[in-house]
Design an enzyme around this catalytic site. Structure first.
Site, PDB file in Angstrom:
ATOM      1  N   LYS A  78       1.316  -1.283  -0.391  1.00 44.51           N
ATOM      2  CA  LYS A  78      -0.020   0.109  -0.045  1.00 44.51           C
ATOM      3  C   LYS A  78       0.814   0.792  -0.725  1.00 44.51           C
ATOM      4  CE  LYS A  78      -2.332  -1.019   3.656  1.00 44.51           C
ATOM      5  NZ  LYS A  78      -1.541  -2.047   4.245  1.00 44.51           N
TER       6      LYS A  78
ATOM      7  N   ARG B 189      -9.981   0.503   7.593  1.00 43.25           N
ATOM      8  CA  ARG B 189     -10.055  -0.378   8.092  1.00 43.25           C
ATOM      9  C   ARG B 189     -11.317  -0.566   8.590  1.00 43.25           C
ATOM     10  NH1 ARG B 189      -4.359   0.824   8.144  1.00 43.25           N
ATOM     11  NH2 ARG B 189      -2.948  -1.082   8.676  1.00 43.25           N
TER      12      ARG B 189
ATOM     13  N   ARG C 146      11.772  -5.582   5.829  1.00 40.40           N
ATOM     14  CA  ARG C 146      11.455  -4.317   5.511  1.00 40.40           C
ATOM     15  C   ARG C 146      12.550  -3.065   6.569  1.00 40.40           C
ATOM     16  NH1 ARG C 146       5.457  -1.911   5.447  1.00 40.40           N
ATOM     17  NH2 ARG C 146       5.572  -2.637   7.441  1.00 40.40           N
TER      18      ARG C 146
ATOM     19  N   ARG D 224      10.492  -1.551  11.558  1.00 43.94           N
ATOM     20  CA  ARG D 224       9.773  -0.815  12.530  1.00 43.94           C
ATOM     21  C   ARG D 224       9.372  -2.145  13.584  1.00 43.94           C
ATOM     22  NH1 ARG D 224       4.599   0.349   8.537  1.00 43.94           N
ATOM     23  NH2 ARG D 224       3.665  -1.112   9.887  1.00 43.94           N
TER      24      ARG D 224
HETATM   25  P1  AP5 Z   1       0.054   0.869   8.565  1.00 43.75           P
HETATM   26  O1  AP5 Z   1       1.344   1.784   8.632  1.00 43.75           O
HETATM   27  O2  AP5 Z   1      -0.588   1.562   7.767  1.00 43.75           O
HETATM   28  O3  AP5 Z   1       0.486  -0.308   8.337  1.00 43.75           O
HETATM   29  P2  AP5 Z   1       0.002  -1.721   7.908  1.00 43.75           P
HETATM   30  O4  AP5 Z   1      -1.262  -1.796   7.041  1.00 43.75           O
HETATM   31  O5  AP5 Z   1       0.740  -3.410   8.419  1.00 43.75           O
HETATM   32  O6  AP5 Z   1       0.486  -1.773   6.347  1.00 43.75           O
HETATM   33  P3  AP5 Z   1       2.219  -1.903   5.629  1.00 43.75           P
HETATM   34  O7  AP5 Z   1       3.105  -0.278   5.768  1.00 43.75           O
HETATM   35  O8  AP5 Z   1       2.873  -2.676   7.022  1.00 43.75           O
HETATM   36  O9  AP5 Z   1       2.117  -2.407   4.720  1.00 43.75           O
HETATM   37  P4  AP5 Z   1       1.932  -1.938   3.404  1.00 43.75           P
HETATM   38  O10 AP5 Z   1       1.120  -2.541   2.593  1.00 43.75           O
HETATM   39  O11 AP5 Z   1       2.134  -0.760   3.437  1.00 43.75           O
HETATM   40  O12 AP5 Z   1       3.045  -2.534   2.148  1.00 43.75           O
HETATM   41  P5  AP5 Z   1       5.477  -1.381   2.216  1.00 43.75           P
HETATM   42  O13 AP5 Z   1       4.686  -1.047   0.973  1.00 43.75           O
HETATM   43  O14 AP5 Z   1       5.532  -1.167   2.972  1.00 43.75           O
HETATM   44  O15 AP5 Z   1      -0.411   0.677  10.319  1.00 43.75           O
HETATM   45  C1  AP5 Z   1       0.160   0.081  11.331  1.00 43.75           C
HETATM   46  C2  AP5 Z   1      -0.933   0.337  12.375  1.00 43.75           C
HETATM   47  O16 AP5 Z   1      -1.485   2.141  12.473  1.00 43.75           O
HETATM   48  C3  AP5 Z   1      -1.588  -0.752  12.397  1.00 43.75           C
HETATM   49  O17 AP5 Z   1      -1.766  -1.927  12.777  1.00 43.75           O
HETATM   50  C4  AP5 Z   1      -2.705   0.438  13.765  1.00 43.75           C
HETATM   51  O18 AP5 Z   1      -2.771   0.090  14.524  1.00 43.75           O
HETATM   52  C5  AP5 Z   1      -2.143   1.541  13.008  1.00 43.75           C
HETATM   53  N1  AP5 Z   1      -3.218   2.215  12.000  1.00 43.75           N
HETATM   54  C6  AP5 Z   1      -2.945   2.706  11.121  1.00 43.75           C
HETATM   55  N2  AP5 Z   1      -4.328   3.259  10.599  1.00 43.75           N
HETATM   56  C7  AP5 Z   1      -5.196   2.831  10.967  1.00 43.75           C
HETATM   57  C8  AP5 Z   1      -6.798   2.510  10.258  1.00 43.75           C
HETATM   58  N3  AP5 Z   1      -7.173   3.106   9.562  1.00 43.75           N
HETATM   59  N4  AP5 Z   1      -7.453   2.431  12.070  1.00 43.75           N
HETATM   60  C9  AP5 Z   1      -6.967   1.807  13.494  1.00 43.75           C
HETATM   61  N5  AP5 Z   1      -5.708   2.175  13.124  1.00 43.75           N
HETATM   62  C10 AP5 Z   1      -4.552   2.414  12.202  1.00 43.75           C
HETATM   63  O19 AP5 Z   1       5.729  -3.066   1.912  1.00 43.75           O
HETATM   64  C11 AP5 Z   1       6.121  -4.014   2.524  1.00 43.75           C
HETATM   65  C12 AP5 Z   1       7.650  -3.834   2.425  1.00 43.75           C
HETATM   66  O20 AP5 Z   1       7.250  -4.832   1.144  1.00 43.75           O
HETATM   67  C13 AP5 Z   1       8.645  -3.395   1.830  1.00 43.75           C
HETATM   68  O21 AP5 Z   1       9.946  -3.733   2.350  1.00 43.75           O
HETATM   69  C14 AP5 Z   1       8.453  -3.277   0.682  1.00 43.75           C
HETATM   70  O22 AP5 Z   1       9.973  -2.476  -0.100  1.00 43.75           O
HETATM   71  C15 AP5 Z   1       8.342  -4.334   0.094  1.00 43.75           C
HETATM   72  N6  AP5 Z   1       7.547  -4.508  -1.430  1.00 43.75           N
HETATM   73  C16 AP5 Z   1       6.257  -3.788  -1.513  1.00 43.75           C
HETATM   74  N7  AP5 Z   1       5.335  -4.813  -2.793  1.00 43.75           N
HETATM   75  C17 AP5 Z   1       6.230  -5.601  -3.513  1.00 43.75           C
HETATM   76  C18 AP5 Z   1       6.735  -6.365  -4.342  1.00 43.75           C
HETATM   77  N8  AP5 Z   1       6.081  -6.180  -5.165  1.00 43.75           N
HETATM   78  N9  AP5 Z   1       7.984  -7.281  -4.348  1.00 43.75           N
HETATM   79  C19 AP5 Z   1       8.559  -7.268  -3.261  1.00 43.75           C
HETATM   80  N10 AP5 Z   1       8.987  -6.781  -2.206  1.00 43.75           N
HETATM   81  C20 AP5 Z   1       7.936  -6.036  -2.198  1.00 43.75           C
HETATM   82 MG    MG Z   2       2.665   1.170   4.876  1.00 42.33          MG
END
Ligand code: AP5
Ligand code: MG
Ligand code: ZN
Length: 216
Positions: A13, A88, A127, A160
Protein backbone atom coordinates in the site's frame (compact mmCIF):
# COMPACT_ATOMS: atom_id res chain seq x y z
CA UNK A 1 -8.87 11.44 -8.25
CA UNK A 2 -9.98 10.17 -4.81
CA UNK A 3 -8.53 6.72 -4.22
CA UNK A 4 -8.18 4.19 -1.41
CA UNK A 5 -5.45 1.52 -1.20
CA UNK A 6 -6.71 -1.63 0.48
CA UNK A 7 -4.70 -4.72 1.35
CA UNK A 8 -3.03 -6.67 4.15
CA UNK A 9 0.13 -5.56 5.96
CA UNK A 10 3.05 -5.84 3.54
CA UNK A 11 0.91 -5.91 0.38
CA UNK A 12 2.53 -2.71 -0.90
CA UNK A 13 0.00 0.00 0.00
CA UNK A 14 2.78 2.39 0.94
CA UNK A 15 5.05 1.50 -1.99
CA UNK A 16 2.33 1.72 -4.62
CA UNK A 17 0.40 4.52 -2.91
CA UNK A 18 3.43 6.77 -3.04
CA UNK A 19 4.13 5.99 -6.73
CA UNK A 20 0.50 6.56 -7.64
CA UNK A 21 0.28 9.84 -5.76
CA UNK A 22 3.40 11.07 -7.51
CA UNK A 23 2.00 10.01 -10.88
CA UNK A 24 -1.31 11.77 -10.25
CA UNK A 25 0.23 14.76 -8.44
CA UNK A 26 -1.98 14.37 -5.40
CA UNK A 27 -1.07 13.72 -1.74
CA UNK A 28 -0.42 10.22 -0.37
CA UNK A 29 -2.04 10.05 3.04
CA UNK A 30 -1.13 7.06 5.22
CA UNK A 31 -2.65 6.85 8.67
CA UNK A 32 0.14 4.53 9.83
CA UNK A 33 2.71 7.21 8.87
CA UNK A 34 0.71 9.90 10.68
CA UNK A 35 0.67 7.78 13.84
CA UNK A 36 4.36 6.87 13.61
CA UNK A 37 5.24 10.56 13.33
CA UNK A 38 3.07 11.32 16.36
CA UNK A 39 4.79 8.53 18.33
CA UNK A 40 8.21 9.91 17.39
CA UNK A 41 7.20 13.40 18.48
CA UNK A 42 5.61 11.92 21.58
CA UNK A 43 2.39 13.90 21.18
CA UNK A 44 -0.79 12.96 23.03
CA UNK A 45 -2.05 11.21 19.89
CA UNK A 46 1.24 9.33 19.60
CA UNK A 47 1.08 8.08 23.16
CA UNK A 48 -2.47 6.87 22.63
CA UNK A 49 -1.78 5.20 19.26
CA UNK A 50 1.46 3.52 20.35
CA UNK A 51 -0.28 1.15 22.75
CA UNK A 52 -2.41 -0.28 19.95
CA UNK A 53 0.25 -0.27 17.24
CA UNK A 54 2.82 -2.17 19.28
CA UNK A 55 0.26 -4.91 19.87
CA UNK A 56 -0.74 -5.00 16.19
CA UNK A 57 -4.27 -3.89 17.08
CA UNK A 58 -6.32 -1.13 15.45
CA UNK A 59 -6.40 2.35 16.95
CA UNK A 60 -10.05 3.09 17.89
CA UNK A 61 -12.23 4.45 15.05
CA UNK A 62 -13.07 7.73 16.78
CA UNK A 63 -9.38 8.63 17.07
CA UNK A 64 -8.55 7.75 13.46
CA UNK A 65 -11.62 9.35 11.91
CA UNK A 66 -10.93 12.68 13.64
CA UNK A 67 -7.37 12.77 12.29
CA UNK A 68 -8.35 11.85 8.72
CA UNK A 69 -11.26 14.24 8.66
CA UNK A 70 -8.92 17.11 9.55
CA UNK A 71 -6.31 16.04 7.03
CA UNK A 72 -8.77 15.77 4.12
CA UNK A 73 -9.90 19.35 4.71
CA UNK A 74 -6.40 20.66 3.93
CA UNK A 75 -6.19 22.58 0.65
CA UNK A 76 -3.77 20.11 -1.00
CA UNK A 77 -6.58 17.52 -1.03
CA UNK A 78 -8.79 19.60 -3.32
CA UNK A 79 -7.55 17.74 -6.42
CA UNK A 80 -7.81 14.35 -4.74
CA UNK A 81 -5.75 11.98 -2.60
CA UNK A 82 -4.47 8.44 -2.26
CA UNK A 83 -5.54 7.10 1.13
CA UNK A 84 -3.37 4.27 2.50
CA UNK A 85 -4.36 2.31 5.59
CA UNK A 86 -7.67 4.11 5.94
CA UNK A 87 -10.46 3.03 6.02
CA UNK A 88 -9.78 -0.20 7.84
CA UNK A 89 -13.22 -0.98 9.25
CA UNK A 90 -16.71 -0.63 7.80
CA UNK A 91 -17.31 2.07 10.43
CA UNK A 92 -14.35 4.05 9.04
CA UNK A 93 -15.61 3.54 5.46
CA UNK A 94 -18.98 4.99 6.40
CA UNK A 95 -17.27 7.90 8.14
CA UNK A 96 -15.20 8.53 4.98
CA UNK A 97 -18.37 8.63 2.87
CA UNK A 98 -19.75 11.26 5.26
CA UNK A 99 -16.56 13.35 5.18
CA UNK A 100 -16.52 13.28 1.36
CA UNK A 101 -20.20 14.14 1.18
CA UNK A 102 -19.49 17.17 3.35
CA UNK A 103 -16.74 18.20 0.93
CA UNK A 104 -18.96 17.66 -2.12
CA UNK A 105 -16.71 14.83 -3.33
CA UNK A 106 -16.91 11.07 -3.78
CA UNK A 107 -14.54 8.11 -4.01
CA UNK A 108 -13.41 7.22 -7.53
CA UNK A 109 -11.93 3.84 -6.81
CA UNK A 110 -10.54 1.36 -4.30
CA UNK A 111 -7.41 -0.60 -5.20
CA UNK A 112 -7.26 -3.99 -3.49
CA UNK A 113 -3.74 -5.45 -3.37
CA UNK A 114 -3.90 -9.25 -3.13
CA UNK A 115 -0.85 -11.23 -1.94
CA UNK A 116 -0.32 -14.69 -0.46
CA UNK A 117 0.21 -14.75 3.30
CA UNK A 118 3.68 -16.37 3.19
CA UNK A 119 4.91 -13.64 0.85
CA UNK A 120 3.63 -10.96 3.24
CA UNK A 121 5.62 -12.31 6.17
CA UNK A 122 8.82 -12.26 4.08
CA UNK A 123 8.18 -8.70 2.93
CA UNK A 124 7.55 -7.40 6.44
CA UNK A 125 10.51 -9.13 8.08
CA UNK A 126 12.89 -7.68 5.44
CA UNK A 127 11.45 -4.16 5.39
CA UNK A 128 13.66 -1.26 6.50
CA UNK A 129 12.48 2.35 6.79
CA UNK A 130 14.43 5.61 6.83
CA UNK A 131 14.22 7.34 10.20
CA UNK A 132 14.55 10.75 8.58
CA UNK A 133 12.45 10.73 5.36
CA UNK A 134 10.34 7.56 5.69
CA UNK A 135 11.58 5.94 2.45
CA UNK A 136 10.99 2.18 2.45
CA UNK A 137 13.46 -0.55 1.44
CA UNK A 138 13.63 -4.32 1.52
CA UNK A 139 16.87 -6.10 2.37
CA UNK A 140 16.42 -8.52 -0.57
CA UNK A 141 14.02 -6.92 -3.07
CA UNK A 142 14.92 -3.21 -2.93
CA UNK A 143 18.14 -2.94 -0.91
CA UNK A 144 19.73 0.47 -0.34
CA UNK A 145 23.06 1.15 -2.07
CA UNK A 146 24.84 1.47 1.28
CA UNK A 147 23.83 -0.94 4.04
CA UNK A 148 21.72 0.69 6.75
CA UNK A 149 21.63 4.11 5.01
CA UNK A 150 18.89 5.79 2.96
CA UNK A 151 19.69 6.40 -0.74
CA UNK A 152 17.57 9.53 -0.76
CA UNK A 153 18.78 11.38 2.31
CA UNK A 154 21.52 9.33 3.98
CA UNK A 155 19.34 8.81 7.06
CA UNK A 156 19.58 5.72 9.26
CA UNK A 157 17.41 2.74 8.30
CA UNK A 158 15.49 0.95 11.04
CA UNK A 159 13.06 -1.92 11.41
CA UNK A 160 9.51 -1.01 12.41
CA UNK A 161 8.66 -2.16 15.93
CA UNK A 162 5.50 -3.88 14.70
CA UNK A 163 7.44 -5.91 12.10
CA UNK A 164 8.53 -8.51 14.70
CA UNK A 165 7.15 -11.99 14.00
CA UNK A 166 4.52 -12.14 16.74
CA UNK A 167 3.09 -8.69 16.01
CA UNK A 168 3.04 -9.42 12.26
CA UNK A 169 0.89 -12.50 12.91
CA UNK A 170 -1.49 -10.43 15.04
CA UNK A 171 -1.69 -7.73 12.35
CA UNK A 172 -2.52 -10.31 9.69
CA UNK A 173 -5.28 -11.77 11.89
CA UNK A 174 -6.69 -8.33 12.63
CA UNK A 175 -6.69 -7.58 8.92
CA UNK A 176 -8.61 -10.73 8.15
CA UNK A 177 -11.20 -10.12 10.86
CA UNK A 178 -11.76 -6.39 10.67
CA UNK A 179 -10.59 -5.20 7.27
CA UNK A 180 -11.73 -7.93 4.88
CA UNK A 181 -15.44 -7.04 5.32
CA UNK A 182 -14.53 -3.74 3.64
CA UNK A 183 -13.96 -5.56 0.37
CA UNK A 184 -17.64 -6.50 0.31
CA UNK A 185 -18.61 -2.94 1.19
CA UNK A 186 -16.71 -1.53 -1.79
CA UNK A 187 -17.49 -4.37 -4.19
CA UNK A 188 -21.19 -3.78 -3.64
CA UNK A 189 -20.66 -0.13 -4.55
CA UNK A 190 -18.82 -1.08 -7.76
CA UNK A 191 -15.61 0.63 -6.64
CA UNK A 192 -13.27 -2.32 -6.10
CA UNK A 193 -10.30 -2.98 -8.45
CA UNK A 194 -8.47 -6.18 -7.52
CA UNK A 195 -4.76 -6.33 -8.38
CA UNK A 196 -2.34 -9.27 -8.23
CA UNK A 197 0.22 -7.61 -5.95
CA UNK A 198 2.48 -10.67 -5.68
CA UNK A 199 4.29 -9.50 -8.85
CA UNK A 200 7.24 -7.13 -9.11
CA UNK A 201 6.78 -3.54 -7.90
CA UNK A 202 6.86 -2.22 -11.48
CA UNK A 203 4.39 -4.81 -12.79
CA UNK A 204 1.93 -4.07 -9.97
CA UNK A 205 2.15 -0.36 -10.70
CA UNK A 206 1.48 -0.93 -14.42
CA UNK A 207 -1.57 -3.04 -13.58
CA UNK A 208 -2.94 -0.37 -11.23
CA UNK A 209 -2.53 2.32 -13.88
CA UNK A 210 -4.31 0.13 -16.42
CA UNK A 211 -7.18 -0.50 -14.02
CA UNK A 212 -7.54 3.22 -13.56
CA UNK A 213 -7.56 3.77 -17.31
CA UNK A 214 -4.12 5.39 -17.29
CA UNK A 215 -2.20 2.65 -19.14
CA UNK A 216 -0.56 3.43 -22.45
P1 AP5 B 1 0.17 0.74 8.63
O1 AP5 B 1 1.40 1.54 8.71
O2 AP5 B 1 -0.88 1.13 7.67
O3 AP5 B 1 0.60 -0.78 8.40
P2 AP5 B 1 -0.05 -1.98 7.58
O4 AP5 B 1 -1.42 -1.86 7.08
O5 AP5 B 1 0.21 -3.12 8.45
O6 AP5 B 1 0.74 -1.99 6.25
P3 AP5 B 1 2.26 -1.86 6.07
O7 AP5 B 1 2.66 -0.45 6.10
O8 AP5 B 1 2.96 -2.80 7.01
O9 AP5 B 1 2.45 -2.50 4.62
P4 AP5 B 1 2.24 -1.83 3.20
O10 AP5 B 1 1.06 -2.48 2.57
O11 AP5 B 1 2.28 -0.35 3.25
O12 AP5 B 1 3.53 -2.42 2.47
P5 AP5 B 1 4.88 -1.67 2.00
O13 AP5 B 1 4.62 -0.89 0.76
O14 AP5 B 1 5.58 -1.01 3.12
O15 AP5 B 1 -0.49 0.67 10.08
C1 AP5 B 1 0.28 0.37 11.21
C2 AP5 B 1 -0.59 0.38 12.45
O16 AP5 B 1 -1.16 1.69 12.63
C3 AP5 B 1 -1.79 -0.57 12.44
O17 AP5 B 1 -1.43 -1.87 12.82
C4 AP5 B 1 -2.72 0.13 13.43
O18 AP5 B 1 -2.30 -0.11 14.75
C5 AP5 B 1 -2.49 1.61 13.14
N1 AP5 B 1 -3.42 2.12 12.12
C6 AP5 B 1 -3.09 2.66 10.91
N2 AP5 B 1 -4.18 3.03 10.22
C7 AP5 B 1 -5.24 2.71 11.01
C8 AP5 B 1 -6.65 2.84 10.84
N3 AP5 B 1 -7.18 3.35 9.72
N4 AP5 B 1 -7.44 2.40 11.84
C9 AP5 B 1 -6.92 1.89 12.97
N5 AP5 B 1 -5.62 1.74 13.20
C10 AP5 B 1 -4.77 2.16 12.22
O19 AP5 B 1 5.74 -2.96 1.55
C11 AP5 B 1 6.23 -3.88 2.53
C12 AP5 B 1 7.66 -4.35 2.15
O20 AP5 B 1 7.61 -5.10 0.95
C13 AP5 B 1 8.65 -3.20 1.89
O21 AP5 B 1 9.91 -3.58 2.35
C14 AP5 B 1 8.64 -3.06 0.35
O22 AP5 B 1 9.86 -2.58 -0.13
C15 AP5 B 1 8.38 -4.49 -0.09
N6 AP5 B 1 7.55 -4.61 -1.32
C16 AP5 B 1 6.43 -3.89 -1.62
N7 AP5 B 1 5.91 -4.30 -2.81
C17 AP5 B 1 6.72 -5.31 -3.24
C18 AP5 B 1 6.71 -6.15 -4.40
N8 AP5 B 1 5.76 -6.02 -5.35
N9 AP5 B 1 7.68 -7.06 -4.52
C19 AP5 B 1 8.66 -7.20 -3.57
N10 AP5 B 1 8.71 -6.43 -2.45
C20 AP5 B 1 7.77 -5.50 -2.29
MG1 MG C 1 2.45 1.10 4.79
ZN1 ZN D 1 15.76 8.97 3.90
Amino acid sequence: MHLVMLGPPGSGKGTQGEMLAEDLQIPHIATGDIFRRAVKESTELGQKAQLYMNRGELVPDEVVVGIVSERLREPDCKKGFVLDGFPRTVGQAKALDEILLGLGEKLDGVILLKVEKEVLVGRLSGRRVCRRCGATYHVDYTPPRRMGRCDRCGGELYQRKDDGEETVRRRLDVHQGQTEPLQIYYRERGLLHTIDAGQSIERVFTDIREELGRGQ
